[in-house]
Scaffold this active site. Structure first.
Site, PDB file in Angstrom:
ATOM      1  N   CYS A 170      46.506  54.234 123.267  1.00 19.97           N
ATOM      2  CA  CYS A 170      46.932  53.644 121.704  1.00 19.97           C
ATOM      3  C   CYS A 170      46.404  54.551 120.701  1.00 19.97           C
ATOM      4  O   CYS A 170      46.570  54.556 119.518  1.00 19.97           O
ATOM      5  CB  CYS A 170      46.531  52.214 121.416  1.00 19.97           C
ATOM      6  SG  CYS A 170      47.138  50.992 122.810  1.00 19.97           S
ATOM      7  N   GLU A 198      35.172  40.770 114.573  1.00 23.50           N
ATOM      8  CA  GLU A 198      36.313  41.785 114.395  1.00 23.50           C
ATOM      9  C   GLU A 198      37.279  40.927 113.322  1.00 23.50           C
ATOM     10  O   GLU A 198      37.635  41.770 112.549  1.00 23.50           O
ATOM     11  CB  GLU A 198      37.195  41.521 115.876  1.00 23.50           C
ATOM     12  CG  GLU A 198      36.627  42.721 116.870  1.00 23.50           C
ATOM     13  CD  GLU A 198      37.216  44.017 116.598  1.00 23.50           C
ATOM     14  OE1 GLU A 198      37.573  44.337 115.557  1.00 23.50           O
ATOM     15  OE2 GLU A 198      36.854  44.736 117.722  1.00 23.50           O
ATOM     16  N   LYS A 249      42.259  41.165 119.636  1.00 17.94           N
ATOM     17  CA  LYS A 249      43.004  41.488 120.579  1.00 17.94           C
ATOM     18  C   LYS A 249      42.395  41.844 121.930  1.00 17.94           C
ATOM     19  O   LYS A 249      41.476  42.767 121.922  1.00 17.94           O
ATOM     20  CB  LYS A 249      44.048  42.878 120.249  1.00 17.94           C
ATOM     21  CG  LYS A 249      44.852  43.144 121.199  1.00 17.94           C
ATOM     22  CD  LYS A 249      45.883  44.313 120.914  1.00 17.94           C
ATOM     23  CE  LYS A 249      46.680  44.644 122.123  1.00 17.94           C
ATOM     24  NZ  LYS A 249      47.737  45.794 121.504  1.00 17.94           N
ATOM     25  N   LYS A 278      45.127  37.468 120.174  1.00 25.65           N
ATOM     26  CA  LYS A 278      45.969  37.733 121.133  1.00 25.65           C
ATOM     27  C   LYS A 278      45.191  37.757 122.407  1.00 25.65           C
ATOM     28  O   LYS A 278      44.330  38.707 122.286  1.00 25.65           O
ATOM     29  CB  LYS A 278      46.766  39.100 120.785  1.00 25.65           C
ATOM     30  CG  LYS A 278      47.549  39.653 121.546  1.00 25.65           C
ATOM     31  CD  LYS A 278      48.292  40.842 121.293  1.00 25.65           C
ATOM     32  CE  LYS A 278      49.366  41.316 122.388  1.00 25.65           C
ATOM     33  NZ  LYS A 278      49.381  42.866 122.073  1.00 25.65           N
TER      34      LYS A 278
HETATM   35  C1  PBG Z   1      50.789  47.701 121.808  1.00 24.69           C
HETATM   36  C2  PBG Z   1      51.232  46.408 122.291  1.00 24.69           C
HETATM   37  C3  PBG Z   1      50.746  45.479 123.301  1.00 24.69           C
HETATM   38  C4  PBG Z   1      51.438  44.419 122.948  1.00 24.69           C
HETATM   39  C5  PBG Z   1      51.687  44.384 121.627  1.00 24.69           C
HETATM   40  N1  PBG Z   1      51.538  45.618 121.320  1.00 24.69           N
HETATM   41  C6  PBG Z   1      50.473  45.947 124.475  1.00 24.69           C
HETATM   42  C7  PBG Z   1      49.253  46.562 124.985  1.00 24.69           C
HETATM   43  O1  PBG Z   1      48.300  46.675 123.924  1.00 24.69           O
HETATM   44  O2  PBG Z   1      48.977  47.144 125.884  1.00 24.69           O
HETATM   45  C8  PBG Z   1      51.350  43.216 123.954  1.00 24.69           C
HETATM   46  C9  PBG Z   1      52.307  42.322 123.933  1.00 24.69           C
HETATM   47  C10 PBG Z   1      52.677  41.608 125.063  1.00 24.69           C
HETATM   48  O3  PBG Z   1      52.200  41.364 126.033  1.00 24.69           O
HETATM   49  O4  PBG Z   1      53.762  40.531 124.871  1.00 24.69           O
HETATM   50  N2  PBG Z   1      49.524  47.998 121.569  1.00 24.69           N
HETATM   51 ZN    ZN Z   2      49.091  50.314 121.919  1.00 21.75          ZN
END
Ligand code: PBG
Ligand code: ZN
Length: 321
Positions: free
Chosen positions: A126, A229, A191, A244
């Site tokens: 990322c 966070e 997240k 998330k």
């Molecule tokens: C990208 C991103 C991800 C998801 C949303 N944006 C994947 C990750 O972080 O590996 C996951 C969404 C999902 O599993 O439905 N950073």
């Molecule tokens: Zn990512």
């Protein structure tokens, strides 16, 4: 004896005293767009979800616009990936083109643009990578640039999902300086590094090619840290915050909703969707009832915005009720 059952005697009675209701308006539906022509690729691990090329995207947009859900969350899959994720901030990148097309054809559908480099980098991380490390500060200008280019394309909301420290401030500043002071940021604040993202990485071609994301996404053992966070993203200028995944993290959702007054989103992620679909296809669960129960639980825990692959089905079922 207290007779709780008095208020459960009929459906109208139960409806009258219902504490939590869900509606299509608070839902956001994720959509995957891919370069090429005449493509509608099914994602094996996410039955009912496809990657669309721009010329076929209207099939899903039309349905989404008519469903009553408020918006879509857009993920682009570029044909070309490199170390720097340059297609993420290319003015004619796949995501920018998709956003322009959607806003042209469906101006009332909110377009939330996911901001992260992993779909665009050759290594699948990322952020920028140097000697096997994911760089934080060096990544921020790229995320800011990507955000501005998506705002230029017409995105209504910028949603950074990368989990670099300081990205909300960097993005806010860049948006403000480039003429987008009114474009809000929905931060993926809490997240967690989660196995529940597995199917998404197939859908978005974004699996890291070495290591994992645990040096930037959160450790799922930690709830207090999640609140820190979120607090920090708010201080940096987030307008909407997110937790998330959803279902295994409803304690975090509840704590966040009690502590903070901003709109709170949850992302009901790909693995959560895959589990429901797989069990439903086997006839082991009643899909409709399970989905409604799950989405209601997210709302009951305190989420106001539900990002979910079930959005179109849920919207349809809500109309039937
Ligand atoms: C990208 C991103 C991800 C998801 C949303 N944006 C994947 C990750 O972080 O590996 C996951 C969404 C999902 O599993 O439905 N950073
Ligand atoms: Zn990512």
């Amino acid at each position: 004896m207290k007779r709780f059952r008095r208020l459960r005697t009929s459906e109208p009675m139960r409806r009258l005293v219902r504490e939590t209701k869900i509606s299509a308006e608070e839902m956001i539906y994720p959509i995957f767009v891919i370069e090429g022509e005449n493509i509608k690729n099914p994602i094996d691990s996410m039955p009912g979800i496809y990657q669309y090329s721009l010329d076929r995207m209207d099939e899903i947009l039309k349905e989404t616009a008519e469903s009553g859900v408020s918006g879509i969350l857009i993920f682009g899959i570029p044909a070309h990936k490199d170390e720097y994720g340059s297609q993420a901030y290319a003015p004619d990148g796949i995501t920018q083109r998709a956003v322009r097309q959607i806003k042209r054809d469906y101006p009332d559908l909110l377009v939330v643009a996911d901001v992260c480099l992993c779909e665009y980098t050759s290594h699948g991380h990322c952020g920028l990578v140097e000697e096997g490390k994911i760089l934080n500060d060096e990544t921020l200008p790229l995320l800011a640039k990507m955000s501005v280019s998506l705002a230029e394309a017409g995105a209504d909301i910028i949603a950074p999902s990368d989990m670099m420290d300081g990205r909300v401030a960097a993005i806010r500043q860049a948006l403000d300086e480039n003429g987008f002071p009114d474009v809000p940021i929905m931060a993926y604040s809490a997240k967690f590094a989660s196995a529940y993202y597995g199917p998404f990485r197939e859908a978005a071609h974004s699996a890291p090619c070495f290591g994992d994301r645990r040096s930037y996404q959160m450790d799922y053992h930690n709830k207090k840290e999640a609140l820190r966070e979120i607090e920090d993203d708010i201080a940096e200028g987030a307008d909407i915050v997110m937790v998330k995944p959803a279902l295994a993290y409803l304690d975090v959702v509840q704590a966040a909703s009690e502590r903070f007054d901003l709109p709170l989103a949850v992302y009901n992620v790909s693995g959560e969707y895959a589990m429901v679909k797989a069990a439903a296809q086997n006839g082991w669960i009643d899909e409709k009832r399970i989905v409604m129960e799950n989405l209601t639980a997210m709302k009951r825990a305190g989420a106001g915005i539900l990002i979910t692959y079930h959005a179109l089905d849920a919207a349809k079922w809500l109309k039937e009720q």
